[in-house]
Design an enzyme around this catalytic site. Structure first.
Site, PDB file in Angstrom:
ATOM      1  N   CYS A 152       3.395 -19.485  92.715  1.00  0.00           N
ATOM      2  CA  CYS A 152       4.658 -19.659  93.701  1.00  0.00           C
ATOM      3  C   CYS A 152       5.315 -18.117  94.157  1.00  0.00           C
ATOM      4  O   CYS A 152       5.803 -18.291  95.300  1.00  0.00           O
ATOM      5  CB  CYS A 152       5.467 -20.630  93.423  1.00  0.00           C
ATOM      6  N   VAL A 189       6.230 -33.023  97.181  1.00  0.00           N
ATOM      7  CA  VAL A 189       6.429 -33.928  95.794  1.00  0.00           C
ATOM      8  C   VAL A 189       7.767 -33.900  95.266  1.00  0.00           C
ATOM      9  O   VAL A 189       8.366 -34.792  94.665  1.00  0.00           O
ATOM     10  CB  VAL A 189       5.203 -33.506  94.718  1.00  0.00           C
ATOM     11  N   GLY A 190       8.283 -32.781  95.250  1.00  0.00           N
ATOM     12  CA  GLY A 190       9.592 -32.563  94.690  1.00  0.00           C
ATOM     13  C   GLY A 190      10.695 -33.343  95.609  1.00  0.00           C
ATOM     14  O   GLY A 190      11.582 -33.914  95.297  1.00  0.00           O
ATOM     15  N   GLY A 236       6.252 -27.727  91.076  1.00  0.00           N
ATOM     16  CA  GLY A 236       5.302 -28.021  91.990  1.00  0.00           C
ATOM     17  C   GLY A 236       5.446 -27.845  93.574  1.00  0.00           C
ATOM     18  O   GLY A 236       6.382 -27.062  93.805  1.00  0.00           O
ATOM     19  N   SER A 237       4.852 -28.579  94.226  1.00  0.00           N
ATOM     20  CA  SER A 237       5.011 -28.534  95.644  1.00  0.00           C
ATOM     21  C   SER A 237       6.126 -29.096  96.238  1.00  0.00           C
ATOM     22  O   SER A 237       6.643 -30.096  95.724  1.00  0.00           O
ATOM     23  CB  SER A 237       3.667 -29.271  96.257  1.00  0.00           C
ATOM     24  N   THR A 238       6.617 -28.710  97.226  1.00  0.00           N
ATOM     25  CA  THR A 238       7.972 -29.127  97.771  1.00  0.00           C
ATOM     26  C   THR A 238       7.868 -30.471  98.496  1.00  0.00           C
ATOM     27  O   THR A 238       8.843 -31.244  98.056  1.00  0.00           O
ATOM     28  CB  THR A 238       8.308 -28.101  99.036  1.00  0.00           C
ATOM     29  N   LYS A 277       4.665 -34.699  81.036  1.00  0.00           N
ATOM     30  CA  LYS A 277       3.590 -34.963  81.851  1.00  0.00           C
ATOM     31  C   LYS A 277       2.923 -33.688  82.047  1.00  0.00           C
ATOM     32  O   LYS A 277       3.410 -33.090  83.331  1.00  0.00           O
ATOM     33  CB  LYS A 277       3.967 -35.896  82.858  1.00  0.00           C
ATOM     34  N   GLU A 295       2.823 -22.184 102.414  1.00  0.00           N
ATOM     35  CA  GLU A 295       2.338 -21.820 101.147  1.00  0.00           C
ATOM     36  C   GLU A 295       0.851 -22.034 101.003  1.00  0.00           C
ATOM     37  O   GLU A 295       0.630 -23.119 100.989  1.00  0.00           O
ATOM     38  CB  GLU A 295       3.150 -22.263  99.878  1.00  0.00           C
ATOM     39  N   GLU A 298      11.703 -26.608  90.846  1.00  0.00           N
ATOM     40  CA  GLU A 298      11.281 -25.329  90.996  1.00  0.00           C
ATOM     41  C   GLU A 298       9.991 -25.730  91.984  1.00  0.00           C
ATOM     42  O   GLU A 298       8.772 -25.959  91.630  1.00  0.00           O
ATOM     43  CB  GLU A 298      11.076 -24.691  89.804  1.00  0.00           C
TER      44      GLU A 298
END
Length: 498
Positions: A303, A250-251, A246-248, A193, A402, A269
């Site tokens: 990042c 969402v992770g 992606g972003s923390t 995706k 970030e 990551e």
């Protein structure tokens, strides 16, 4: 934003032909409409013009992709496709990327906005990753474990099964291949995706996957939004692993979804706020030559970038003045012009970055240069000046969060211990850099800093053979190199009584 598709005049015929096609989902080697018939728009961030309408996948589409992948894994890919055949297919795919590299470069620049030379780097890196992991497909060996007479114990590496690969918008093709190449080499079937902002290179890659001859269902591509397609992948009970960049925040939500569904493996990551540490004995010419790579590359939408620049007190004013001069001379414009910096990805991202700039001003940081959206002939796109703040306070939002834009913060430090203390104040630990002619000091710094990658007298150096990933809230896994093999295999121990 315009509602009529508008393409640049200088596209190659092959790129133009691809963009003239309907952009659909790739499921079971067929290009299909989304089940609900919905599409979404993809815009060129340099001028806000519409460049494509793309199928919008939802849960039903993800279910179909998973079904195709599970059938392919059971019937074709795991046992029916020998490692040497997987290797051959990956080599073939690499050669097709090489053949169509101009198309991929143009699509990446058009969709993401990055300068052509930077898109070229991404495409070449993608080719190198397919070539590297093509070699790994035939080398996934286990081991024999001595446990005493009368018993034989051996281990074997097996593919996980069906894996979901969720890719960000800042390096769309390259990071997709970081995940696809090792996953396929290890014998997994994939649901890819791409980010909704930048789906075009993934879809073109799908065309090349079909041309290379991959069996039905081995690679499926579902385009759409994170809250729909991404969430469905994360929570799906028949997906064995999710790899996400992606972003923390969402992770963290993906980890929760995995725990609440089938405890699938998750590799992340995530974000970064990397320290870029300059000692008094550094080669300042090298530092200044590397500033675009280390702090403003991809318009700050990366990042790993060294967005916290720490400069030893004795050279602080000198280096800040030089950095300001360097930043003010960076060229900015549409990716087609191949300047230093392109646009930010969207108005939403521009608003986020500008909100951080305003917060920095309110919190007392000194604005050294930049800080504004660019107007004039760049008025239609999302262009922003390289921005430098100066502060010694380490608790400001511009220091700790970030930003994902061309905004850096410079701070002075006294000595080695002060530099390490400030470098390690972040909750992130993705990367770090140190600039010094004293290699003993450099290696002591590398040992003390809490980061997954450390560069000495350089920045943003990558190779397919070198593991990459962060500590703390920057993630929980290492991509690339042999480490990625571990991400996409499981190890079985077999005991035999003789």
């Amino acid at each position: 934003m315009t509602s009529t598709i508008k393409l640049p005049q200088n596209l190659s015929p092959k790129t133009r032909a691809f963009l003239g096609e309907k952009q659909r989902l790739l499921i079971n080697n067929e290009w299909v409409r989304a089940e609900a018939g919905q599409t979404f728009n993809s815009y060129n961030p340099a001028n806000n013009t519409l460049i494509a309408k793309i199928a919008r996948a939802e849960k039903k589409d993800v279910n179909l992709a998973v079904k195709a992948a599970r059938e392919a894994f059971a019937k074709v890919w795991k046992e029916g496709t020998a490692p040497k055949e997987r290797s051959r297919l990956l080599w073939k795919l690499a050669s097709l990327l090489q053949r169509d590299r101009e198309v991929l470069i143009q699509l990446e620049t058009l969709d993401n906005g990055k300068p052509l030379s930077k898109a070229k780097y991404d495409v070449e890196a993608a080719i190198a990753h397919f070539e590297y992991y093509a070699g790994w497909a035939t080398k996934l060996t286990g081991s024999c474990v001595p446990v005493g007479q009368g018993k034989l114990v051996y281990t074997q590496k097996e593919p996980l099964g069906v894996v979901g690969l969720i890719v960000p918008w800042n390096f769309p093709l390259m990071i997709a291949v970081w995940k696809l190449a090792p996953a396929l080499a290890c014998g997994n079937c994939c649901i890819l995706k791409p980010a909704e902002q930048t789906s075009l290179t993934a879809l073109y890659l799908g065309k090349l996957i079909l041309e290379a001859g991959f069996p039905k269902g081995v690679v499926n591509i579902v385009t759409g939004f994170g809250k729909e397609a991404g969430a469905a992948i994360s929570a799906h009970p028949n997906i064995d692993k999710v790899s996400f960049t992606g972003s923390t925040p969402v992770g963290k939500s993906i980890l929760e979804a995995a725990a609440q569904s089938n405890l699938k493996k998750v590799s992340l990551e995530l974000g970064g706020k990397s320290p870029n540490v300059i000692f008094e004995d550094a080669d300042l010419d090298a530092v200044l030559d590397g500033i675009q790579w280390s702090s403003f590359y991809n318009s700050g939408q990366e990042c790993t970038l060294g967005s916290r620049i720490y400069i030893q007190e004795g050279i602080f004013d000198k280096v800040v003045a030089a950095l300001r001069d360097k930043a003010s001379k960076m060229t900015i414009g549409p990716g087609w012009e191949d300047l230093d910096l392109g646009p930010l990805i969207s108005q939403k991202q521009m608003d986020t970055v500008l909100s951080f700039v305003e917060a920095g001003k309110r919190q007392g940081a000194k604005l050294v240069c930049g800080g504004s959206k660019l107007y004039g002939n760049l008025e239609e796109g999302h262009f922003m000046e390289p921005t430098i703040f100066a502060t010694d306070k380490q608790d400001l939002s511009i220091v700790q969060e970030e930003i994902f834009g061309p905004v850096v913060v410079v701070s002075p430090f006294k000595d080695f211990n002060d530099a390490i203390g400030k470098a390690n104040t972040s909750r992130y630990g993705l990367a770090a850099a140190v600039w010094t002619k004293d290699l003993s000091k450099a290696h002591l710094f590398a040992n003390a800093v809490d980061a997954g990658t450390v560069w000495i007298n350089g920045y943003d150096l990558f190779d397919a053979a070198v593991p990459f990933g962060g500590f703390k809230e920057s993630g929980n896994a290492k991509e690339m190199g042999i480490n990625a093999i571990e991400l996409y295999t499981k190890e079985k121990a077999v005991w035999a009584v003789l």
